[in-house]
Design a protein around this motif. Structure first.
Motif, PDB file in Angstrom:
ATOM      1  N   ASN A   1       0.867  -1.182   0.000  1.00 15.74           N
ATOM      2  CA  ASN A   1       0.000   0.000   0.000  1.00 15.74           C
ATOM      3  C   ASN A   1       0.900   1.226   0.000  1.00 15.74           C
ATOM      4  OD1 ASN A   1      -1.899   1.972   0.224  1.00 15.74           O
ATOM      5  ND2 ASN A   1      -2.815   1.219   2.118  1.00 15.74           N
TER       6      ASN A   1
ATOM      7  N   ASP B   1       0.203   4.249   0.337  1.00  9.72           N
ATOM      8  CA  ASP B   1      -0.153   5.316   1.283  1.00  9.72           C
ATOM      9  C   ASP B   1       0.668   5.242   2.560  1.00  9.72           C
ATOM     10  OD1 ASP B   1      -1.991   6.386  -0.437  1.00  9.72           O
ATOM     11  OD2 ASP B   1      -3.671   5.179   0.355  1.00  9.72           O
TER      12      ASP B   1
ATOM     13  N   THR C   1       4.963   6.696  -7.612  1.00 10.85           N
ATOM     14  CA  THR C   1       3.962   6.004  -8.432  1.00 10.85           C
ATOM     15  C   THR C   1       4.455   4.599  -8.772  1.00 10.85           C
ATOM     16  OG1 THR C   1       3.278   8.103  -9.407  1.00 10.85           O
ATOM     17  CG2 THR C   1       2.648   6.089 -10.582  1.00 10.85           C
TER      18      THR C   1
ATOM     19  N   GLN D   1      -0.654   2.366  -8.387  1.00  7.65           N
ATOM     20  CA  GLN D   1      -0.790   3.121  -7.135  1.00  7.65           C
ATOM     21  C   GLN D   1       0.013   4.414  -7.265  1.00  7.65           C
ATOM     22  OE1 GLN D   1      -0.372   1.105  -3.322  1.00  7.65           O
ATOM     23  NE2 GLN D   1      -0.341  -0.912  -4.366  1.00  7.65           N
TER      24      GLN D   1
END
Length: 764
Positions: free
Chosen positions: A103, A105, A122, A132
């Motif tokens: 993930n 984030d 990215t 992502q």
């Protein structure tokens, strides 16, 4: 008493200077035009040479400066690229380890992405789709046509790839893209990780921008031919500026001058390639800024050379007349430089120059002697009667010395009240001793000044030039040392004396210097300590007071008693800081005793006359009393008779102020000085201490007994406190008991001991 009357003349008289006259150099007017032309030629040659030299030095300095900045900038770029590569590598590792759970984030939560550096991170899939990204609400885009995507897809072994500045399709910002290939477990292409950086950060983030000046330039180039970032003259380059190939002429240069392909400004440029990454840096310094100082100096040199040429050529026509005037002025100035303005005698400069020439020319072993004459107590007369009277006295002294020395002698005034006579001849020492005796006899005649007569005493030192004398200053120093030795002998008895230099005087002077250094180190290293001796009541045996006695714990010589260093400290002025240390330490210890023994105890501290005259004793006492909370009435300051009999206004003011504070002043060692019993009535003291030399005679010496009885009676009649020192035996104690309650001090009641072992209470 014979008195020599003062003359009204200004005191100037001629002294024959013998072979010591300093001759001026000869001049030749015929050389003036030739010399002027040669001088002009030399000026222009020097100016042009200096211009060329400073030009080379300026360019070398600028090249060196750009080289240093380039090295720093290359290191900065290495670190910046490395920081971006660390993020790329970390994302690559985490994604390849578990693509399904990765993930992006979490990067922000772990502070791996900063707004000051990375614009976005990215993950691009194997088909160019964005899987992502750290940019929120990003729209789906296809990045398969990006050069970095194609490069990684076609080359599995390609490492870090740095793109040229591109307009991001997701962030919509111009950015540099740092990318690495993503692999599936089987090694197949899984996409690309992209870290986008603001290209301006490569240059604006450099800490040493000011070193390049206003027109400086920083540029970062990639090995693929891209201009990654550029900052010049405070302006950032557009991402679509000239490409890197425009800078190809600047590759591998070190301090060369080039016209910038973008703004056309000429700069000193230095090139550095990164040691770790496929990038290079260019550092440029504006030629106008870098050489502004040199160009200003060049114009100034040319202007000065031209101006001097005009002046010199114009002055050449008048130089003959001018030289004649200058020669006369020079003679006058030389006379002023060599002559004492007050007495008209040769001064120190002429004396030393004459001695130097005589020594260099003749080496007069045993045939050259100096007689150094110094007046005793001249400062006291000068201060009391005024400088005008003092000047008149010096003129009379010079006149008398000239008469005694004779017309063939060389007499000079070398200081305020110091005169030197030069004796030459085969028997210089004998002649100098005879002259010194004649001077002493001549000074027995009083000097008449404005209706009064004053007898002056002189201290005279004699030194003879020998094989050990290296220069004129050695001879003067030896005569000076001999003079001070004579002063030590004669001044206390108010007699004139002369002394011939001997090597032991230099040894003693060096020893005094060493002692001064030892005292200075002792003060700095706190080597002084205090012992305390009780002062007790003869009736009750109770301790009434404590006298603080200083000792010196020398690191090599052990404990030194005060008699071995206090007189020297007083003579050299070190007693002032030592006295402050003693008073501070004694008050601090006394304050501790008062907390445990709040009875009527007092502290007695010895004070030197030097502290009263040259130190700020009142301020020190006030500070110690306030700091340690001591009642001023509990502090007694012991002074000697000679301190009071000196009659100094500074002493009287200090004692008066101290007594107004409440501090009591005690006359120490009474009977050993010049005072008599009747003088106690006029002295500003609160008490006396009878010296141990009288106590030693009790009870057998009738004179001592009478002295003690009279002082005790007079002290009580005048309301003065009284302490009897040197009480060391029971017979002395029994005899003194007849006088009732008096205070005594001595070994019978206690020796001086450390503060930790002192008994505050009953002493005997």
């Amino acid at each position: 008493m014979v008195v020599e009357k003062s003359r009204k003349s200004p005191g100037r008289f001629k002294i024959r200077r013998c072979c010591f006259r300093l001759q001026p150099p000869a001049t030749c007017i015929a050389w003036i035009p030739t010399g002027t032309l040669l001088l002009v030629l030399g000026i222009w040659l020097a100016a042009l040479t200096r211009i060329q030299t400073e030009g080379r030095e300026a360019r070398t300095a600028v090249a060196s400066a750009t080289s240093q900045v380039a090295s720093s900038f290359a290191a900065h770029i290495d670190k910046t690229v490395h920081d971006a590569d660390v993020i790329v590598g970390w994302v690559k590792y985490e994604y390849e380890r578990s693509p399904s759970t990765f993930n992006i984030d979490t990067l922000k939560d772990k502070a791996l992405v900063s707004a000051d550096t990375a614009l976005q991170v990215t993950i691009v899939g194997p088909s160019g789709e964005v899987l992502q990204t750290t940019t929120p609400d990003a729209q789906p885009v296809d990045l398969s046509d990006r050069p970095h995507f194609i490069a990684h897809k076609t080359n599995a072994n390609l490492g870090l790839y740095i793109s040229l500045p591109v307009l991001g399709r997701i962030s919509h910002h111009w950015s540099l893209q740092f990318t690495r290939r993503l692999n599936n477990p089987d090694g197949s292409f899984a996409g690309v990780v992209v870290v986008s950086e603001d290209p301006t950060f490569l240059t604006t983030g450099f800490y040493n921008l000011d070193a390049l000046g206003v027109g400086g330039m920083l540029a970062v180039l990639s090995d693929s031919g891209n201009l990654l970032s550029r900052l010049a003259a405070g302006e950032l380059a557009s991402p679509v500026e000239a490409p890197a190939p425009e800078y190809r002429d600047m590759l591998d240069v070190k301090g060369g001058v080039f016209a910038d392909p973008i703004d056309r400004m000429r700069r000193f440029v230095t090139y550095r390639h990164s040691a770790r990454y496929p990038v290079a840096v260019l550092v440029g310094m504006s030629e106008d800024d870098a050489l502004a100082g040199y160009w200003h100096a060049r114009n100034l040199y040319l202007l000065l050379a031209g101006g001097l040429t005009v002046v010199l050529l114009t002055a050449a026509a008048f130089i003959t007349v001018t030289m004649a005037r200058l020669a006369a002025a020079r003679a006058k100035m030389q006379h002023l430089a060599e002559t004492d303005a007050l007495t008209g005698l040769p001064n120190r400069y002429l004396l030393t120059e004459s001695l130097r020439q005589c020594i260099e020319r003749e080496k007069p072993f045993g045939q050259l002697a100096l007689v150094f004459v110094d007046l005793d107590n001249f400062k006291r007369i000068n201060d009391a009667l005024g400088h005008q009277t003092g000047d008149e006295l010096l003129q009379n002294v010079a006149r008398r010395l000239a008469r005694v020395a004779g017309a063939e002698s060389f007499l000079a005034r070398v200081g305020g009240d110091e005169f030197v006579l030069v004796i030459k001849g085969a028997r210089a020492l004998a002649a100098a001793q005879s002259l010194a005796s004649s001077i002493i006899d001549a000074f027995e005649i009083a000097f008449g000044l404005r209706g009064n007569s004053y007898v002056m005493r002189a201290s005279i030192g004699i030194a003879v030039y020998d094989a050990d004398t290296e220069a004129e200053y050695d001879l003067l120093r030896r005569a000076d040392l001999a003079m001070y030795a004579a002063k030590e002998e004669g001044k206390p008895a108010n007699l004139s004396r002369y002394r011939v230099y001997a090597p032991d005087l230099s040894t003693r002077a060096m020893r005094d210097i060493e002692r001064q250094q030892e005292l200075q180190y002792a003060i700095q290293n706190n080597e002084f300590f205090l012992e305390y001796q009780p002062i007790v009541s003869l009736t009750t045996g109770e301790t009434q007071g404590l006298e603080a006695l200083v000792r010196w714990r020398h690191p090599e010589k052990g404990v030194i008693p005060p008699v071995d260093f206090v007189p020297f400290a007083e003579r050299t002025g070190f007693i002032v800081p030592i006295g402050e240390l003693i008073l501070e330490a004694a008050c601090a210890q006394f304050s501790e005793w008062l907390e445990s023994e709040p009875g009527p105890l007092y502290l007695s501290v010895n004070v030197s006359a030097v502290q009263l005259i040259h130190g700020d004793l009142v301020t020190v006492v006030r500070r110690c009393l306030d700091q340690h909370g001591i009642d001023p009435r509990r502090l007694k300051l012991e002074i000697t008779e000679t301190t009071l009999l000196d009659g100094s206004a500074a002493v009287e003011r200090s004692l008066k102020t101290l007594r107004l504070l409440g501090v009591r002043v005690v006359l120490d060692d009474f009977g050993t000085g010049y005072s008599s019993l009747s003088q106690l009535t006029s002295l500003t003291v609160d008490g006396v201490k009878i010296d141990r030399s009288f106590t030693r005679g009790i009870p057998d010496d009738r004179a001592a007994l009478a002295m003690v009885e009279n002082v005790i009676s007079l002290a009580r009649d005048l309301g003065l406190t009284l302490v009897i020192e040197g009480v060391e035996g029971e017979q002395q104690v029994n005899w003194l008991r007849r006088f009732g309650d008096i205070e005594v001090q001595g070994f019978y009641f206690g020796r001086p001991v450390a503060p930790t072992t002192i008994r505050v209470g009953r002493a005997a």
